[in-house]
Design a protein around this motif. Sequence first.
Motif, PDB file in Angstrom:
ATOM      1  N   THR A 136       2.079 -26.034   1.626  1.00 28.38           N
ATOM      2  CA  THR A 136       1.885 -26.862   0.438  1.00 28.38           C
ATOM      3  C   THR A 136       3.215 -27.438  -0.034  1.00 28.38           C
ATOM      4  OG1 THR A 136       2.186 -24.972  -1.024  1.00 28.38           O
ATOM      5  CG2 THR A 136      -0.075 -25.443  -0.288  1.00 28.38           C
TER       6      THR A 136
ATOM      7  N   GLU B  59      -6.139 -32.082   4.346  1.00 28.42           N
ATOM      8  CA  GLU B  59      -6.887 -31.560   3.211  1.00 28.42           C
ATOM      9  C   GLU B  59      -7.856 -30.522   3.736  1.00 28.42           C
ATOM     10  OE1 GLU B  59     -10.096 -33.412   0.183  1.00 28.42           O
ATOM     11  OE2 GLU B  59      -8.136 -34.413   0.138  1.00 28.42           O
ATOM     12  N   ASP B  60      -7.774 -29.287   3.231  1.00 31.65           N
ATOM     13  CA  ASP B  60      -8.635 -28.226   3.746  1.00 31.65           C
ATOM     14  C   ASP B  60     -10.012 -28.280   3.101  1.00 31.65           C
ATOM     15  OD1 ASP B  60      -8.454 -27.024   1.234  1.00 31.65           O
ATOM     16  OD2 ASP B  60      -6.959 -25.544   1.873  1.00 31.65           O
ATOM     17  N   ASP B  61     -10.881 -27.346   3.470  1.00 27.25           N
ATOM     18  CA  ASP B  61     -12.262 -27.327   2.989  1.00 27.25           C
ATOM     19  C   ASP B  61     -12.352 -27.155   1.480  1.00 27.25           C
ATOM     20  OD1 ASP B  61     -13.110 -27.627   5.581  1.00 27.25           O
ATOM     21  OD2 ASP B  61     -13.401 -25.479   5.923  1.00 27.25           O
ATOM     22  N   GLU B  62     -11.324 -26.601   0.884  1.00 28.65           N
ATOM     23  CA  GLU B  62     -11.326 -26.378  -0.562  1.00 28.65           C
ATOM     24  C   GLU B  62     -10.667 -27.535  -1.321  1.00 28.65           C
ATOM     25  OE1 GLU B  62      -9.352 -22.666  -1.005  1.00 28.65           O
ATOM     26  OE2 GLU B  62     -10.864 -21.528   0.112  1.00 28.65           O
ATOM     27  N   GLY B  63     -10.274 -28.583  -0.590  1.00 23.84           N
ATOM     28  CA  GLY B  63      -9.674 -29.743  -1.223  1.00 23.84           C
ATOM     29  C   GLY B  63      -8.189 -29.611  -1.488  1.00 23.84           C
ATOM     30  N   THR B  64      -7.558 -28.569  -0.953  1.00 21.83           N
ATOM     31  CA  THR B  64      -6.119 -28.363  -1.153  1.00 21.83           C
ATOM     32  C   THR B  64      -5.319 -29.253  -0.208  1.00 21.83           C
ATOM     33  OG1 THR B  64      -6.519 -26.051  -1.759  1.00 21.83           O
ATOM     34  CG2 THR B  64      -4.264 -26.646  -1.162  1.00 21.83           C
TER      35      THR B  64
ATOM     36  N   THR C  32      -2.360 -30.070   2.027  1.00 26.82           N
ATOM     37  CA  THR C  32      -1.345 -29.353   2.791  1.00 26.82           C
ATOM     38  C   THR C  32      -0.683 -30.311   3.774  1.00 26.82           C
ATOM     39  OG1 THR C  32      -2.956 -28.649   4.474  1.00 26.82           O
ATOM     40  CG2 THR C  32      -2.540 -27.134   2.649  1.00 26.82           C
TER      41      THR C  32
ATOM     42  N   ARG D  87      -3.775 -15.736   4.518  1.00 25.35           N
ATOM     43  CA  ARG D  87      -4.981 -16.201   5.194  1.00 25.35           C
ATOM     44  C   ARG D  87      -4.680 -16.567   6.642  1.00 25.35           C
ATOM     45  NH1 ARG D  87      -7.709 -20.794   1.721  1.00 25.35           N
ATOM     46  NH2 ARG D  87      -5.529 -21.397   1.503  1.00 25.35           N
TER      47      ARG D  87
END
Length: 436
Positions: A55, A87-92, A94, A389
């Motif tokens: 991030t 953008e990951d599955d949670e919308g973060t 990176t 993770r």
Amino acid sequence: MAHNTIKGNYEKLTQRLNRFPQGVPPSETLFKILNVMFSEEEARLVSLLPIKPFTVEVAAKAWGQDLEKTAEQLNILASRALLLDLEDDEGTQTYVLPPPMAGFFEFSLMRTGGELDQKVLSELFHQYINVEDEFVTHLFGTGDTQLGRAFVNETILSEDNALHVLDYERASEVIKTASHIGVGMCYCRHKKEHIGEACDAPMDICMTFNNTARSLIKHGYARQITEEECLNLLDEAYKHNLVQFGENVQNSVNFICNCCSCCCEALVAARRVGATQAIHTTNFLPVIDFDNCNGCNKCIEVCPVDAMTLTSKHDPKYKRAKVALLDEEACLGCGVCARVCTKDGITLKSREKRVITPVDSTHKAVLMAIERGQLHNLIFDNQAHLNHRVMAAILGVILKLPPLKQALASEQFKSKYLVTLLKRYEQKSGEITTQH
């Protein structure tokens, strides 16, 4: 003194890049390439970044500066495809530092224009990759797990063949299931064009998918296309007898290249170090019908790895008659030879032993790291950050590996924690087996 400082920053960047399982052997040519692509300050900053997704906060901590300035610098690097913004599955949001191959080396030539001198860069790439052999030998000739795999030419599959093809083994299925689809200029042929050696195969045909495609489309290194358009491009590739070479994973494939034997670096490497060593094959092999083959030479001409030759048919009536001969050890199983045969002289059969494809990029990275003695680089990637993770994902892969790979992993990791995990997993698996 200033010269040594500049080279020092590119050496630090090289050390960071060599934390990838595939790596880049240092040389004066490599430093020149990095000097074209990165400023001295960018080389210093990127050398401090993790190789796993990170991030803005992680980068800011590694660089010792505020979030706003860090975000600005990361976005500049992403705009030049030196980083991918994901953008990951949670919308973060990176970022990830891609490896040089398949990665930012290719991205640099996937479009025209921009700030880079692509002719100079192409000449340097040619020197580093095609003339100097250490990089190709290291990239394609080390370990059992490679970064790419061949896809079978779907147009020549029989009904029986089709029953033995899994979905992830079809290029068409990769296209149909992708969240994003982009197409860009073929890096290999574009590079060859700048040195006056390009062939006439289609140029605008390099396919990218999913999050990688999303980032490259965003910054103009690929153009977004529909599923139908991409399938049409695949048909165009088949018509030109190009070989589909894609990422060696089952899920979320990031790229499929449509390769010619003269320009493609993977196919050139396959002929240099051994096809089945450099590229994971399909699960098929050609079968030559001795009676139908007339020795026309078409299959030999299109074979990308020189797995086909002509030999005497030993016909007493026609002493000069020839027949095609296959070297199974060298064959990719792409099926291009069967496509060009006009005498029904070549069909496909399933390989006796199915080729194993890593499930996803984490699985592939762990296998490659173990085989190359670099597992510690994946787990202890950056002193400034330890993503639990990611750590859990890596250990999850290790727990499911065969015993020999687990032993290699524990030897490299030298961790009581890992050894304990492996023993507990083995005991638990034994208990489950006993219960059943």
